[in-house]
Enzyme design. Structure first.
Site, PDB file in Angstrom:
ATOM      1  N   ASP A  25       0.834  -1.213   0.000  1.00 29.47           N
ATOM      2  CA  ASP A  25       0.000   0.000   0.000  1.00 29.47           C
ATOM      3  C   ASP A  25       0.865   1.260   0.000  1.00 29.47           C
ATOM      4  O   ASP A  25       1.972   1.260   0.544  1.00 29.47           O
ATOM      5  CB  ASP A  25      -0.900  -0.028   1.250  1.00 29.47           C
ATOM      6  CG  ASP A  25      -2.053   0.949   1.141  1.00 29.47           C
ATOM      7  OD1 ASP A  25      -2.286   1.505   0.040  1.00 29.47           O
ATOM      8  OD2 ASP A  25      -2.729   1.167   2.160  1.00 29.47           O
ATOM      9  N   HIS A  42       2.857   3.379  -8.978  1.00 29.14           N
ATOM     10  CA  HIS A  42       2.632   1.950  -9.257  1.00 29.14           C
ATOM     11  C   HIS A  42       3.847   1.340  -9.962  1.00 29.14           C
ATOM     12  O   HIS A  42       4.230   0.208  -9.680  1.00 29.14           O
ATOM     13  CB  HIS A  42       1.372   1.769 -10.100  1.00 29.14           C
ATOM     14  CG  HIS A  42       0.103   2.143  -9.378  1.00 29.14           C
ATOM     15  ND1 HIS A  42      -0.170   1.740  -8.094  1.00 29.14           N
ATOM     16  CD2 HIS A  42      -0.966   2.887  -9.761  1.00 29.14           C
ATOM     17  CE1 HIS A  42      -1.349   2.214  -7.713  1.00 29.14           C
ATOM     18  NE2 HIS A  42      -1.849   2.923  -8.709  1.00 29.14           N
ATOM     19  N   LEU A 136      11.151 -20.566  -4.238  1.00 28.76           N
ATOM     20  CA  LEU A 136      10.147 -19.679  -3.638  1.00 28.76           C
ATOM     21  C   LEU A 136       8.806 -19.802  -4.365  1.00 28.76           C
ATOM     22  O   LEU A 136       8.772 -19.857  -5.596  1.00 28.76           O
ATOM     23  CB  LEU A 136      10.662 -18.235  -3.785  1.00 28.76           C
ATOM     24  CG  LEU A 136       9.763 -17.131  -3.222  1.00 28.76           C
ATOM     25  CD1 LEU A 136       9.900 -17.046  -1.712  1.00 28.76           C
ATOM     26  CD2 LEU A 136      10.127 -15.788  -3.852  1.00 28.76           C
TER      27      LEU A 136
HETATM   28  C1  FPP Z   1      -1.780   0.317  -3.317  1.00 30.88           C
HETATM   29  O1  FPP Z   1      -1.345   1.625  -3.519  1.00 30.88           O
HETATM   30  C2  FPP Z   1      -1.358  -0.561  -4.366  1.00 30.88           C
HETATM   31  C3  FPP Z   1      -2.167  -1.110  -5.327  1.00 30.88           C
HETATM   32  C4  FPP Z   1      -3.611  -0.858  -5.440  1.00 30.88           C
HETATM   33  C5  FPP Z   1      -1.668  -2.008  -6.322  1.00 30.88           C
HETATM   34  C6  FPP Z   1      -0.390  -2.692  -5.990  1.00 30.88           C
HETATM   35  C7  FPP Z   1       0.296  -2.882  -7.247  1.00 30.88           C
HETATM   36  C8  FPP Z   1       1.628  -2.817  -7.446  1.00 30.88           C
HETATM   37  C9  FPP Z   1       2.631  -2.673  -6.399  1.00 30.88           C
HETATM   38  C10 FPP Z   1       2.150  -2.873  -8.813  1.00 30.88           C
HETATM   39  C11 FPP Z   1       1.459  -3.867  -9.637  1.00 30.88           C
HETATM   40  C12 FPP Z   1       2.049  -5.207  -9.506  1.00 30.88           C
HETATM   41  C13 FPP Z   1       1.580  -6.188 -10.257  1.00 30.88           C
HETATM   42  C14 FPP Z   1       2.221  -7.526 -10.251  1.00 30.88           C
HETATM   43  C15 FPP Z   1       0.383  -5.947 -11.079  1.00 30.88           C
HETATM   44  P1  FPP Z   1      -2.451   2.750  -3.579  1.00 30.88           P
HETATM   45  O2  FPP Z   1      -2.655   3.110  -5.005  1.00 30.88           O
HETATM   46  O3  FPP Z   1      -3.691   2.294  -2.874  1.00 30.88           O
HETATM   47  O4  FPP Z   1      -1.747   3.895  -2.791  1.00 30.88           O
HETATM   48  P2  FPP Z   1      -2.473   5.035  -1.958  1.00 30.88           P
HETATM   49  O5  FPP Z   1      -3.268   4.360  -0.876  1.00 30.88           O
HETATM   50  O6  FPP Z   1      -1.317   5.802  -1.419  1.00 30.88           O
HETATM   51  O7  FPP Z   1      -3.319   5.809  -2.920  1.00 30.88           O
END
Ligand code: FPP
Length: 251
Positions: A25, A42, A136
């Site tokens: 997150d 991202h 893994l």
């Molecule tokens: C949360 O950050 C993260 C996500 C919703 C997606 C997680 C995805 C990745 C780390 C990259 C994608 C990886 C793959 C394998 C597809 P947020 O956008 O909720 O952050 P915020 O809460 O600060 O807005």
């Protein structure tokens, strides 16, 4: 990922959690803090993911589960959804061969129906190519929600009862577990959430019954081996009793 194989330590040290699950997150806040578009957060999140997979193998973790797209993420703006889908496509296309060379086994949990057909195919390809790998295990939770997973299991159990293959009186905790998306995997010992939020947000609700939860202030794009080790150190200080009286550390 680099060319080198992701090492899988033989039996893990007693204190090293066997299965670590991560809620990645804070990508958006990481980007906002730098005046960058969320998409950049991202993209940097994918780099953090590569670092984490490598570190997990080196530390001797056997299974790592990552929450990469939640069933609730569909409520985000279409451009962001396209970006996240594009990142998954690129991650599989660019990294799958190397994950395979590194002996990583990829598993997918979540709902496949309703995904773009090419994404469904890529997920299946990742699982099939790496099926026999013994290093893994990387579990990618994609279009995943824990309540949805439990409801799917309940539906399939009900179908068995309707067909007479199962008696309702025989439905136990083990039965429910057997109908979840990855029934053969042990529950996570440790669940890490980055970005300072302190909740599970519909992630692994059944499997987390006795998991240790560690919340780190770090935004996901900044996550690295040191952050993973810090979470493991905190885990090692917990006393796991599984509802009993006898103290037990590690898995
Ligand atoms: C949360 O950050 C993260 C996500 C919703 C997606 C997680 C995805 C990745 C780390 C990259 C994608 C990886 C793959 C394998 C597809 P947020 O956008 O909720 O952050 P915020 O809460 O600060 O807005």
């Amino acid at each position: 990922m680099s060319e080198a194989e992701v090492p899988q330590a033989a039996p893990p040290a007693f204190e090293v959690p066997r299965h670590v699950a991560i809620i990645m997150d804070g990508n958006g806040r990481w980007a906002a803090a730098r005046g960058l578009p969320r998409a950049e957060g991202h993209r940097r999140g994918v780099e953090a993911l590569r670092r984490t997979i490598r570190a997990a193998g080196e530390i001797g973790i056997q299974i790592i589960t990552i929450f990469s797209f939640s069933a609730e993420n569909w409520s985000r703006p279409p451009t962001e959804i396209r970006e996240l889908m594009g990142l998954l496509r690129r991650f599989i296309r660019n990294d799958l061969a190397e994950l395979h060379r590194s002996n990583v086994r990829v598993r997918i949990i979540g709902e496949r129906e309703g995904l773009d057909p090419d994404i469904g195919r890529l997920l299946t390809e990742a699982e099939e190519l790496t099926r026999a790998n013994s290093g893994l295990t990387l579990v990618v939770a994609f279009n995943y929600g824990a309540r949805q997973e439990i409801a799917r299991a309940a539906r399939r159990i009900a179908e068995q009862v309707e067909r007479g293959a199962l008696k309702s009186a025989d439905v136990t905790i083990e039965t429910v577990g057997a109908f979840l998306d990855a029934p053969d995997l042990p529950d996570p010992d440790l669940i890490i959430r980055t970005s300072g939020e302190q909740r599970l947000s519909n992630f692994l609700l059944w499997q987390s019954a006795y998991s240790e939860l560690v919340f780190l202030p770090t935004y996901w794009p900044d996550f690295d081996r040191a952050a993973l080790e810090a979470a493991i150190r905190e885990y090692q200080q917990r006393e796991r009793r599984f509802g009993g009286l006898v103290a037990k550390t590690g898995s």
